[in-house]
Design a protein around this motif. Sequence first.
Motif, short mmCIF file in Angstrom:
data_model
loop_
_atom_site.label_atom_id
_atom_site.label_comp_id
_atom_site.label_asym_id
_atom_site.label_seq_id
_atom_site.Cartn_x
_atom_site.Cartn_y
_atom_site.Cartn_z
N LEU A 1 0.87 -1.07 -0.15
CA LEU A 1 -0.08 -0.11 0.03
C LEU A 1 0.87 1.12 0.03
O LEU A 1 0.49 2.07 -0.80
N GLU A 2 1.83 1.11 0.87
CA GLU A 2 2.97 2.26 1.02
C GLU A 2 3.54 2.55 -0.45
O GLU A 2 3.63 3.58 -0.98
N LEU A 3 3.95 1.59 -1.15
CA LEU A 3 4.61 1.51 -2.50
C LEU A 3 3.54 1.93 -3.50
O LEU A 3 3.85 2.80 -4.37
N LEU A 4 2.70 1.68 -3.55
CA LEU A 4 1.25 2.15 -4.39
C LEU A 4 1.20 3.53 -4.40
O LEU A 4 1.00 4.28 -5.37
N ALA A 5 1.18 4.05 -3.07
CA ALA A 5 0.92 5.37 -2.81
C ALA A 5 1.90 6.11 -3.25
O ALA A 5 1.91 7.30 -3.68
N ALA A 6 3.17 5.86 -3.27
CA ALA A 6 4.44 6.14 -3.85
C ALA A 6 4.55 6.21 -5.39
O ALA A 6 5.59 7.16 -5.88
N GLY A 7 3.55 5.50 -5.80
CA GLY A 7 3.44 5.79 -7.35
C GLY A 7 4.36 4.57 -8.10
O GLY A 7 4.47 4.63 -9.31
N ILE A 8 4.57 3.54 -7.63
CA ILE A 8 5.37 2.49 -8.20
C ILE A 8 4.49 1.74 -9.01
O ILE A 8 3.59 1.40 -8.55
N ASP A 9 4.98 1.19 -9.99
CA ASP A 9 4.29 0.24 -10.94
C ASP A 9 4.13 -1.03 -10.28
O ASP A 9 4.95 -1.52 -9.45
N ILE A 10 3.34 -2.09 -10.54
CA ILE A 10 3.01 -3.30 -10.31
C ILE A 10 4.10 -4.11 -10.29
O ILE A 10 4.39 -5.02 -9.49
N GLY B 1 -4.01 2.82 -17.18
CA GLY B 1 -4.06 1.79 -16.38
C GLY B 1 -3.43 1.51 -15.21
O GLY B 1 -3.36 0.13 -14.50
N HIS B 2 -2.63 2.35 -14.55
CA HIS B 2 -1.87 2.14 -13.48
C HIS B 2 -2.63 2.59 -12.08
O HIS B 2 -3.72 3.65 -12.06
N PHE B 3 -2.39 1.80 -11.23
CA PHE B 3 -3.44 2.08 -10.06
C PHE B 3 -2.53 2.94 -9.10
O PHE B 3 -1.45 3.13 -9.08
N HIS C 1 -1.28 -11.37 -9.30
CA HIS C 1 -2.27 -11.36 -8.38
C HIS C 1 -2.72 -9.94 -7.71
O HIS C 1 -3.79 -9.59 -7.37
N VAL C 2 -1.56 -9.17 -7.30
CA VAL C 2 -1.69 -7.79 -7.04
C VAL C 2 -2.64 -7.09 -7.73
O VAL C 2 -3.54 -6.41 -7.41
N SER C 3 -2.49 -7.08 -9.23
CA SER C 3 -3.17 -6.51 -10.11
C SER C 3 -4.68 -6.73 -10.20
O SER C 3 -5.54 -5.90 -10.30
N LEU C 4 -4.87 -8.08 -9.86
CA LEU C 4 -6.29 -8.63 -9.79
C LEU C 4 -6.94 -7.87 -8.60
O LEU C 4 -8.20 -7.61 -8.62
N LEU C 5 -6.09 -8.02 -7.38
CA LEU C 5 -6.61 -7.44 -6.18
C LEU C 5 -6.99 -5.98 -6.43
O LEU C 5 -8.02 -5.17 -5.78
N LEU C 6 -5.81 -5.21 -6.88
CA LEU C 6 -6.23 -3.78 -7.19
C LEU C 6 -7.23 -3.53 -7.96
O LEU C 6 -8.21 -2.43 -7.74
N ASP C 7 -7.57 -4.18 -9.15
CA ASP C 7 -8.73 -3.93 -9.89
C ASP C 7 -10.00 -4.03 -9.17
O ASP C 7 -10.81 -3.36 -9.25
N PHE C 8 -10.02 -5.18 -8.41
CA PHE C 8 -11.08 -5.50 -7.49
C PHE C 8 -11.41 -4.01 -6.55
O PHE C 8 -12.49 -3.35 -6.43
N LEU C 9 -10.36 -3.64 -5.98
CA LEU C 9 -10.55 -2.52 -5.13
C LEU C 9 -10.83 -1.06 -5.93
O LEU C 9 -11.53 -0.44 -5.33
#
Length: 139
Positions: free
Chosen positions: A34-43, A77-79, A56-64
Amino acid sequence: MAKPNASARLDLLEIVAGHYAGEILLGLSRSGALELLAAGIDIAALGRATNLDPRHVSLLLDFLARTTTLVARDRRGHFRLANSSVAEATFQLQKFIGAYGGAVRALPAPMRGATAGSKVDEEALAPRLLPSPTFRRIS
């Protein structure tokens, strides 16, 4: 964080989706994703940094992204984390799902009169797990 509509009521599948979303977000928080996602890191880089499978992370983030206001997907397409700081999200997830989730799941016992010890996860409330010095446990 977006404030819920006081008159909004959840149907059964919305309740299930909310439960899943909370557990997924807590897992992402505890893994550091979550911290890395907030920092803008790619999947792909997030997967390498956390030892999580990027698919798997991409599928979970898509659900969220589809079911919450905390994760958004841009036109490329970036989360990204949305509508919350990582510190607040981590604090709320760790406290209310991590620490108190077990107590909620154990409710049938006290409703039957059991008086055994607390099901609150004190480890989840440990100061080292709180993301910011502005959030401190009040005893």
